[in-house]
Motif scaffolding. Structure first.
Motif, PDB file in Angstrom:
ATOM      1  N   TYR A  81      51.586 -54.947 -65.450  1.00 57.09           N
ATOM      2  CA  TYR A  81      52.353 -53.745 -65.152  1.00 57.09           C
ATOM      3  C   TYR A  81      52.722 -53.595 -63.681  1.00 57.09           C
ATOM      4  N   ILE A  82      52.023 -54.295 -62.773  1.00 58.07           N
ATOM      5  CA  ILE A  82      52.375 -54.188 -61.360  1.00 58.07           C
ATOM      6  C   ILE A  82      53.140 -55.405 -60.839  1.00 58.07           C
ATOM      7  N   SER A  83      53.404 -56.389 -61.678  1.00 56.65           N
ATOM      8  CA  SER A  83      54.017 -57.632 -61.200  1.00 56.65           C
ATOM      9  C   SER A  83      55.390 -57.406 -60.591  1.00 56.65           C
ATOM     10  N   VAL A  84      56.183 -56.512 -61.149  1.00 56.28           N
ATOM     11  CA  VAL A  84      57.526 -56.271 -60.627  1.00 56.28           C
ATOM     12  C   VAL A  84      57.459 -55.667 -59.228  1.00 56.28           C
ATOM     13  N   LYS A  85      56.532 -54.751 -59.001  1.00 57.09           N
ATOM     14  CA  LYS A  85      56.416 -54.086 -57.705  1.00 57.09           C
ATOM     15  C   LYS A  85      55.904 -55.042 -56.625  1.00 57.09           C
ATOM     16  N   ILE A  86      54.939 -55.884 -56.971  1.00 58.05           N
ATOM     17  CA  ILE A  86      54.299 -56.741 -55.975  1.00 58.05           C
ATOM     18  C   ILE A  86      55.091 -58.015 -55.711  1.00 58.05           C
ATOM     19  N   GLU A  87      55.820 -58.528 -56.697  1.00 56.63           N
ATOM     20  CA  GLU A  87      56.485 -59.813 -56.541  1.00 56.63           C
ATOM     21  C   GLU A  87      57.459 -59.809 -55.364  1.00 56.63           C
ATOM     22  N   GLY A  88      58.270 -58.778 -55.235  1.00 57.19           N
ATOM     23  CA  GLY A  88      59.225 -58.712 -54.136  1.00 57.19           C
ATOM     24  C   GLY A  88      58.546 -58.651 -52.784  1.00 57.19           C
ATOM     25  N   ILE A  89      57.507 -57.856 -52.666  1.00 53.59           N
ATOM     26  CA  ILE A  89      56.767 -57.732 -51.415  1.00 53.59           C
ATOM     27  C   ILE A  89      56.077 -59.046 -51.079  1.00 53.59           C
ATOM     28  N   ALA A  90      55.495 -59.689 -52.077  1.00 54.17           N
ATOM     29  CA  ALA A  90      54.801 -60.953 -51.859  1.00 54.17           C
ATOM     30  C   ALA A  90      55.765 -62.034 -51.388  1.00 54.17           C
ATOM     31  N   MET A  91      56.951 -62.090 -51.946  1.00 53.57           N
ATOM     32  CA  MET A  91      57.922 -63.104 -51.567  1.00 53.57           C
ATOM     33  C   MET A  91      58.408 -62.866 -50.133  1.00 53.57           C
ATOM     34  N   ILE A  92      58.632 -61.625 -49.760  1.00 53.82           N
ATOM     35  CA  ILE A  92      59.048 -61.319 -48.385  1.00 53.82           C
ATOM     36  C   ILE A  92      57.936 -61.715 -47.407  1.00 53.82           C
ATOM     37  N   GLY A  93      56.706 -61.354 -47.752  1.00 49.72           N
ATOM     38  CA  GLY A  93      55.572 -61.719 -46.897  1.00 49.72           C
ATOM     39  C   GLY A  93      55.418 -63.218 -46.758  1.00 49.72           C
ATOM     40  N   ALA A  94      55.565 -63.942 -47.859  1.00 51.62           N
ATOM     41  CA  ALA A  94      55.442 -65.399 -47.818  1.00 51.62           C
ATOM     42  C   ALA A  94      56.539 -66.003 -46.952  1.00 51.62           C
ATOM     43  N   GLY A  95      57.763 -65.520 -47.113  1.00 47.46           N
ATOM     44  CA  GLY A  95      58.870 -66.038 -46.317  1.00 47.46           C
ATOM     45  C   GLY A  95      58.671 -65.795 -44.829  1.00 47.46           C
ATOM     46  N   LEU A  96      58.260 -64.588 -44.473  1.00 43.40           N
ATOM     47  CA  LEU A  96      58.051 -64.268 -43.063  1.00 43.40           C
ATOM     48  C   LEU A  96      56.897 -65.065 -42.463  1.00 43.40           C
ATOM     49  N   LEU A  97      55.833 -65.266 -43.234  1.00 47.41           N
ATOM     50  CA  LEU A  97      54.716 -66.079 -42.740  1.00 47.41           C
ATOM     51  C   LEU A  97      55.140 -67.522 -42.506  1.00 47.41           C
ATOM     52  N   LEU A  98      55.921 -68.096 -43.426  1.00 48.33           N
ATOM     53  CA  LEU A  98      56.390 -69.470 -43.260  1.00 48.33           C
ATOM     54  C   LEU A  98      57.270 -69.596 -42.011  1.00 48.33           C
ATOM     55  N   ILE A  99      58.164 -68.645 -41.819  1.00 46.50           N
ATOM     56  CA  ILE A  99      59.025 -68.669 -40.630  1.00 46.50           C
ATOM     57  C   ILE A  99      58.165 -68.542 -39.367  1.00 46.50           C
ATOM     58  N   GLY A 100      57.188 -67.643 -39.391  1.00 47.34           N
ATOM     59  CA  GLY A 100      56.310 -67.468 -38.233  1.00 47.34           C
ATOM     60  C   GLY A 100      55.529 -68.725 -37.906  1.00 47.34           C
ATOM     61  N   ILE A 101      54.979 -69.377 -38.919  1.00 51.48           N
ATOM     62  CA  ILE A 101      54.236 -70.618 -38.689  1.00 51.48           C
ATOM     63  C   ILE A 101      55.174 -71.684 -38.143  1.00 51.48           C
ATOM     64  N   GLY A 102      56.387 -71.782 -38.707  1.00 57.31           N
ATOM     65  CA  GLY A 102      57.354 -72.767 -38.245  1.00 57.31           C
ATOM     66  C   GLY A 102      57.756 -72.551 -36.798  1.00 57.31           C
ATOM     67  N   ILE A 103      58.050 -71.308 -36.434  1.00 54.19           N
ATOM     68  CA  ILE A 103      58.428 -70.988 -35.053  1.00 54.19           C
ATOM     69  C   ILE A 103      57.278 -71.295 -34.112  1.00 54.19           C
ATOM     70  N   GLN A 104      56.073 -70.959 -34.525  1.00 52.73           N
ATOM     71  CA  GLN A 104      54.906 -71.236 -33.694  1.00 52.73           C
ATOM     72  C   GLN A 104      54.744 -72.733 -33.468  1.00 52.73           C
ATOM     73  N   MET A 105      54.973 -73.547 -34.496  1.00 53.15           N
ATOM     74  CA  MET A 105      54.865 -75.001 -34.347  1.00 53.15           C
ATOM     75  C   MET A 105      55.910 -75.524 -33.365  1.00 53.15           C
ATOM     76  N   ILE A 106      57.129 -75.008 -33.467  1.00 53.12           N
ATOM     77  CA  ILE A 106      58.201 -75.453 -32.571  1.00 53.12           C
ATOM     78  C   ILE A 106      57.881 -75.072 -31.127  1.00 53.12           C
ATOM     79  N   ILE A 107      57.490 -73.824 -30.908  1.00 55.00           N
ATOM     80  CA  ILE A 107      57.163 -73.351 -29.555  1.00 55.00           C
ATOM     81  C   ILE A 107      55.992 -74.147 -28.990  1.00 55.00           C
ATOM     82  N   HIS A 108      54.978 -74.379 -29.813  1.00 56.10           N
ATOM     83  CA  HIS A 108      53.809 -75.138 -29.370  1.00 56.10           C
ATOM     84  C   HIS A 108      54.204 -76.525 -28.893  1.00 56.10           C
TER      85      HIS A 108
END
Length: 183
Positions: free
Chosen positions: A64-91
């Motif tokens: 019953y909560i999958s619809v509400k959490i899925e969008g938030i989880a995908m945004i969080g995952a995308g932002l974390l991946l971008i953050g890790i990638g940027i950090q690797m490049i800067i490093h």
């Protein structure tokens, strides 16, 4: 004891394969850092454990909560991946000795959590479908562990071939995956 129908087993295998592809893709980028074989083993096992825990938690919470959490989880995952990638490049460009988010300690858990977020949503639907959940989450863990090990080893080999700028390539890959998740 009844046997599992072939169609259901194939569905579980395909889900395990699909869920493991995130770990494989991100593992390629992470593997381009200078990582020792012991660390690769630990990273793969951690990702596998998260690919077991996340769908299990999803099963417990229900669909019953999958619809509400899925969008938030995908945004969080995308932002974390971008953050890790940027950090690797800067490093790599600044040649600092310490990384903000390396696959050790908290960084390892963030990595494992990020690549297993989609298995949480799958777990939500598994709990309601009556599919062989113990087999499913076991296969999720096994597939993701093996795929992560494979990707890290490929990335490690690529790092040796491309030198220090392989981390820039890995960072670009992670940023691209993050953008793909977001859009």
């Amino acid at each position: 004891m009844t046997s599992l129908p072939l169609g259901e087993f194939m569905s579980i295998l395909m889900m395990a394969f699909a869920l493991s592809m995130d770990a494989f893709s991100v593992g390629l980028g992470i593997g381009m850092q200078a990582i020792r074989l012991k660390r690769i083993a630990l990273i793969g096992l951690t990702v596998g454990i998260f690919h077991i825990l996340m769908p299990f938690i999803g099963i417990l919470l229900g669909s019953y909560i999958s619809v509400k959490i899925e969008g938030i989880a995908m945004i969080g995952a995308g932002l974390l991946l971008i953050g890790i990638g940027i950090q690797m490049i800067i490093h790599t460009l600044h040649q600092k000795d310490n990384q903000l988010l390396a696959p050790v300690g908290l960084g390892l858990f963030v990595f494992a959590f990020t690549v297993s977020l989609d298995s949480f949503s799958i777990g939500l639907s598994l709990g309601m479908s009556g599919i062989a959940t113990a087999l499913a989450i076991s296969l999720f863990g096994i597939f993701s562990t093996v795929f992560t090990w494979t990707a890290l080893l490929i990335g490690r080999k690529t790092h040796h071939l491309l030198g220090t700028y392989s981390e820039v390539i890995g960072g670009v890959i992670l940023c691209g995956l993050g953008l793909l998740v977001l859009f």
